[in-house]
Scaffold this motif. Structure first.
Motif, PDB file in Angstrom:
ATOM      1  N   MET A  87       0.890  -1.305   0.118  1.00 49.58           N
ATOM      2  CA  MET A  87      -0.071  -0.040  -0.006  1.00 49.58           C
ATOM      3  C   MET A  87       0.660   1.086  -0.073  1.00 49.58           C
ATOM      4  N   ASP A  88       0.243   2.351  -0.499  1.00 48.49           N
ATOM      5  CA  ASP A  88       1.278   3.527  -0.399  1.00 48.49           C
ATOM      6  C   ASP A  88      -0.168   4.765  -0.294  1.00 48.49           C
ATOM      7  N   PRO A  89      -0.572   4.827   0.994  1.00 44.75           N
ATOM      8  CA  PRO A  89      -1.758   5.777   0.950  1.00 44.75           C
ATOM      9  C   PRO A  89      -1.495   6.984   0.294  1.00 44.75           C
ATOM     10  N   ALA A  90      -0.066   7.431   0.647  1.00 49.23           N
ATOM     11  CA  ALA A  90       0.274   8.979   0.092  1.00 49.23           C
ATOM     12  C   ALA A  90       0.076   9.202  -1.332  1.00 49.23           C
ATOM     13  N   SER A  91       0.208   8.161  -1.975  1.00 47.92           N
ATOM     14  CA  SER A  91      -0.011   8.358  -3.453  1.00 47.92           C
ATOM     15  C   SER A  91      -1.302   7.798  -4.028  1.00 47.92           C
ATOM     16  N   GLY A  92      -2.295   7.718  -2.950  1.00 45.99           N
ATOM     17  CA  GLY A  92      -3.491   7.343  -3.158  1.00 45.99           C
ATOM     18  C   GLY A  92      -3.850   5.896  -3.456  1.00 45.99           C
ATOM     19  N   LYS A  93      -2.968   4.864  -3.437  1.00 50.71           N
ATOM     20  CA  LYS A  93      -2.891   3.413  -3.343  1.00 50.71           C
ATOM     21  C   LYS A  93      -3.247   2.845  -2.030  1.00 50.71           C
ATOM     22  N   ILE A  94      -4.644   2.809  -2.021  1.00 51.25           N
ATOM     23  CA  ILE A  94      -4.872   2.132  -0.636  1.00 51.25           C
ATOM     24  C   ILE A  94      -5.275   0.499  -0.442  1.00 51.25           C
ATOM     25  N   GLU A  95      -5.112  -0.015  -1.714  1.00 58.49           N
ATOM     26  CA  GLU A  95      -5.204  -1.398  -1.859  1.00 58.49           C
ATOM     27  C   GLU A  95      -3.778  -1.985  -1.826  1.00 58.49           C
ATOM     28  N   GLY A  96      -3.849  -3.330  -1.291  1.00 61.17           N
ATOM     29  CA  GLY A  96      -2.476  -3.904  -1.453  1.00 61.17           C
ATOM     30  C   GLY A  96      -1.967  -4.387  -0.190  1.00 61.17           C
ATOM     31  N   TYR A  97      -0.612  -4.741   0.037  1.00 59.10           N
ATOM     32  CA  TYR A  97       0.084  -5.358   1.190  1.00 59.10           C
ATOM     33  C   TYR A  97       0.345  -4.419   2.266  1.00 59.10           C
ATOM     34  N   GLY A  98      -0.099  -4.594   3.282  1.00 60.86           N
ATOM     35  CA  GLY A  98       0.073  -3.731   4.706  1.00 60.86           C
ATOM     36  C   GLY A  98       0.385  -4.272   6.005  1.00 60.86           C
ATOM     37  N   THR A  99       0.731  -3.616   6.899  1.00 61.94           N
ATOM     38  CA  THR A  99       0.500  -4.232   8.338  1.00 61.94           C
ATOM     39  C   THR A  99       0.065  -3.071   9.362  1.00 61.94           C
ATOM     40  N   LYS A 100      -0.183  -3.909  10.416  1.00 65.17           N
ATOM     41  CA  LYS A 100      -0.920  -3.036  11.542  1.00 65.17           C
ATOM     42  C   LYS A 100       0.076  -2.704  12.357  1.00 65.17           C
ATOM     43  N   LEU A 101       1.220  -2.275  11.812  1.00 64.59           N
ATOM     44  CA  LEU A 101       2.325  -1.654  12.718  1.00 64.59           C
ATOM     45  C   LEU A 101       2.194  -0.221  13.216  1.00 64.59           C
ATOM     46  N   GLN A 102       1.334   0.485  12.310  1.00 68.50           N
ATOM     47  CA  GLN A 102       0.951   1.692  12.852  1.00 68.50           C
ATOM     48  C   GLN A 102       0.372   1.769  14.195  1.00 68.50           C
ATOM     49  N   ARG A 103       0.691   3.003  14.980  1.00 68.81           N
ATOM     50  CA  ARG A 103       0.108   3.051  16.410  1.00 68.81           C
ATOM     51  C   ARG A 103      -1.265   3.335  16.423  1.00 68.81           C
ATOM     52  N   ASP A 104      -2.088   3.026  17.489  1.00 72.07           N
ATOM     53  CA  ASP A 104      -3.183   3.695  17.656  1.00 72.07           C
ATOM     54  C   ASP A 104      -3.224   4.822  18.763  1.00 72.07           C
ATOM     55  N   LEU A 105      -4.464   5.142  18.944  1.00 71.76           N
ATOM     56  CA  LEU A 105      -4.566   6.413  19.789  1.00 71.76           C
ATOM     57  C   LEU A 105      -3.817   6.392  21.087  1.00 71.76           C
ATOM     58  N   GLU A 106      -3.803   4.991  21.634  1.00 77.63           N
ATOM     59  CA  GLU A 106      -2.840   5.100  22.668  1.00 77.63           C
ATOM     60  C   GLU A 106      -1.641   4.601  22.641  1.00 77.63           C
ATOM     61  N   GLY A 107      -1.031   4.686  21.307  1.00 80.07           N
ATOM     62  CA  GLY A 107       0.546   4.599  20.843  1.00 80.07           C
ATOM     63  C   GLY A 107       0.672   3.127  20.777  1.00 80.07           C
ATOM     64  N   LYS A 108      -0.365   2.173  20.763  1.00 82.51           N
ATOM     65  CA  LYS A 108       0.008   0.746  20.776  1.00 82.51           C
ATOM     66  C   LYS A 108      -0.269   0.160  19.333  1.00 82.51           C
ATOM     67  N   LYS A 109       0.614  -1.023  19.062  1.00 85.80           N
ATOM     68  CA  LYS A 109       0.492  -1.829  17.743  1.00 85.80           C
ATOM     69  C   LYS A 109      -0.351  -2.844  17.796  1.00 85.80           C
ATOM     70  N   THR A 110      -0.846  -3.503  16.647  1.00 89.00           N
ATOM     71  CA  THR A 110      -1.710  -4.776  16.806  1.00 89.00           C
ATOM     72  C   THR A 110      -0.627  -5.753  15.842  1.00 89.00           C
ATOM     73  N   TRP A 111      -0.892  -7.049  16.375  1.00 88.70           N
ATOM     74  CA  TRP A 111      -0.259  -8.254  15.663  1.00 88.70           C
ATOM     75  C   TRP A 111      -0.817  -8.816  14.509  1.00 88.70           C
ATOM     76  N   ASN A 112      -0.688  -8.036  13.218  1.00 89.74           N
ATOM     77  CA  ASN A 112      -1.372  -8.353  12.202  1.00 89.74           C
ATOM     78  C   ASN A 112      -0.670  -7.749  10.998  1.00 89.74           C
ATOM     79  N   ASP A 113      -0.567  -8.664   9.649  1.00 92.43           N
ATOM     80  CA  ASP A 113      -0.504  -8.130   8.589  1.00 92.43           C
ATOM     81  C   ASP A 113      -1.484  -8.384   7.679  1.00 92.43           C
TER      82      ASP A 113
END
Length: 333
Positions: A103-129
């Protein structure tokens, strides 16, 4: 191509010892402490779609649970098995190959391969690709987002999607009748032949301390319906009566989630299910959800016949793309 990143899959393969702190959830979210273990637990309904009266049971489950499982649903086991085979094959590809579809949301590509390594509101990550793309309608499909090197991938997804389109129509029909509406009311309200089907693969690798983290944090789906194929590793949980309950694995069943758009359309009669995902210490969990969504420009609101003086509209009509934007960015609805 999207920006490269370390996946949870890679992290799990290299991790020695404790879970990195950014994955450790707050105590009130620890699965070990919050999963119901107090005796016999209620089970989400399992509904045989070949039996008379299944429609009433589907409507009842949508009102009471927001989630149910269906068997004898008409999707042949070999079609499901092939969908799972090509999904496992994708995550077995080398990193460089998977990254071709990042995925490359910055370029508008929202489909594809990604990961849940981004943090949530509490600064936590989830265990998922994950990997996802649109599979219908044809005018919205970008085959450039599909893995071209995997034999049978396109055929497997297209064959499964045909069954999902038929099953979604059947479920919409039962749910419409359960509200006292015409059988086609819900399908029409969600776009008819323009309804969007989005196929996703969730990948939850083994985790050294599964009691401290989550694969997916608690949420309801933005979709109308979500129809999910799990593997046999326990993970899906639903929130009900103040507790988190495991959704038991039923061989050959499909799990159906009621999403936000059906709750809105029904003016609250049907409930979008609050759910989350746990992970396993030894085994990889995978799931194959299909999100059934209205077209972005279509406005969804309570059906006029379900709004009365005694039961006023609980939701505002909103274009689906506007609803998505508000929910993703946690803005007022």
């Amino acid at each position: 191509m999207g920006e490269t990143h370390q996946s949870v899959q890679e992290l799990a393969a290299s991790l020695v010892g404790a879970l990195p702190p950014e994955f450790v959830r707050s105590e009130h979210e620890h699965p070990a402490a919050t999963t119901f273990r107090g005796g016999p637990a209620p089970h989400a309904p399992v509904i045989d779609m070949s039996e008379p009266g299944c429609g009433a049971r589907i409507a009842g489950a949508a009102r009471e649970w927001g989630l149910f499982q269906v068997v004898n649903h008409g999707v042949p086991p070999p079609v499901v098995a092939e969908l799972q085979r090509v999904g496992r094959a994708f995550f077995a590809l080398p990193r460089e190959e998977k990254e071709r579809y990042a995925m490359d949301p910055a370029s508008g590509k929202i489909e594809g391969y990604g990961t849940k390594l981004q943090r949530d509101l509490e600064g936590k990550k989830t265990w998922n690709d994950f990997f996802f793309h649109v599979v219908a309608p044809p005018e919205k499909v970008d085959h450039g987002a599909w893995p071209r090197s995997l034999a049978g991938y396109r055929e497997a997804n297209e064959a499964y999607c045909l069954h999902m389109q038929r099953l979604a129509r059947e479920l919409f029909g039962h749910l419409s009748l359960g509200l006292g509406l015409e059988e086609g009311a819900m399908a029409e309200a969600f776009g008819g032949g323009g309804t969007v089907f989005l196929q996703k693969i969730n990948y939850y690798p083994p985790c050294p301390q599964p009691e401290l983290t989550l694969g997916v944090a608690p949420h309801t789906d933005m979709s109308t319906l979500t129809v999910l194929v799990p593997n046999d590793v326990q993970g899906l949980q639903v929130f009900r009566n103040g507790h988190w309950y495991d959704v038991e694995y039923v061989p050959d069943a499909l799990i159906v989630h009621i999403g936000d758009q059906i709750e809105i359309f029904s003016n609250g009669a049907y409930k979008a299910v609050l759910h989350r995902t746990t992970v396993n210490k030894e085994k990889t969990r995978m799931s194959w959800p299909v999100f059934v969504e209205p077209p972005g420009e279509l406005a969804v609101g309570p059906h006029p016949r379900l709004v009365t003086g005694e039961n006023p509209a609980r939701y505002k009509a909103k274009k689906f793309k506007e609803y998505q934007h508000c929910k993703i960015n946690k803005l007022p609805m």
